[in-house]
Write a protein that holds these residues in place. Structure first.
Motif, short mmCIF file in Angstrom:
data_model
loop_
_atom_site.label_atom_id
_atom_site.label_comp_id
_atom_site.label_asym_id
_atom_site.label_seq_id
_atom_site.Cartn_x
_atom_site.Cartn_y
_atom_site.Cartn_z
N LEU A 1 -0.73 66.30 50.28
CA LEU A 1 -0.36 65.27 49.92
C LEU A 1 -1.67 64.03 49.78
N LEU A 2 -1.84 63.96 48.91
CA LEU A 2 -2.83 62.49 48.64
C LEU A 2 -2.24 61.28 48.52
N ALA B 1 13.64 70.09 42.70
CA ALA B 1 14.33 68.50 43.03
C ALA B 1 13.19 67.53 43.40
N CYS B 2 11.65 67.83 43.21
CA CYS B 2 10.56 67.09 42.98
C CYS B 2 10.64 66.55 41.95
N ARG B 3 10.76 67.45 40.27
CA ARG B 3 11.03 67.14 39.26
C ARG B 3 11.93 66.79 38.94
N GLY C 1 8.81 61.61 39.20
CA GLY C 1 9.19 60.66 40.30
C GLY C 1 10.09 60.61 40.26
N ILE C 2 10.31 61.03 41.50
CA ILE C 2 11.39 61.07 42.67
C ILE C 2 11.95 60.46 43.20
N LEU D 1 7.90 67.79 48.60
CA LEU D 1 7.09 67.67 48.13
C LEU D 1 5.86 68.56 48.82
N GLU D 2 5.70 67.84 49.64
CA GLU D 2 4.60 68.82 50.68
C GLU D 2 4.58 70.54 50.66
#
Length: 89
Positions: A4-5, A45-47, A58-59, A37-38
């Motif tokens: 994650l950045l 669920a993340c999309r 967006g989550i 997400l990571e």
């Protein structure tokens, strides 16, 4: 597992929320979603939401009657860029 950045905006917002004792529930939920997400940015669920006009996923995160969004996009290096953490309009 993706790296994650965080954009400057996302990092500053998360830091501000973490320092606000009244936002513990929200921060916990944000961290749960960021962990997911990571672990698997390709998970449904993340999309859940796609914002084609700005080119990000967006989550939605619900807490204390509010909706917040984690706006993100994968990059070319097996990483995910979190562009914004913001209250939903």
């Amino acid at each position: 597992m993706a790296q994650l950045l965080f954009s400057e905006q996302a990092d500053e917002m998360l830091t501000a929320l973490e320092s606000d004792a009244t936002r513990r529930e929200l921060v916990g939920r944000l961290h749960q979603e960021l962990d997911q997400l990571e672990a698997d940015p390709g998970a449904s669920a993340c999309r859940r939401r796609r914002y084609s006009n700005i080119g990000v996923w967006g989550i939605p995160v619900h807490s204390q009657g509010e909706e917040w969004l984690i706006l993100w996009e994968p990059d070319e290096r097996d990483a995910v860029v979190v562009y914004a953490i913001t209250s939903a309009p």
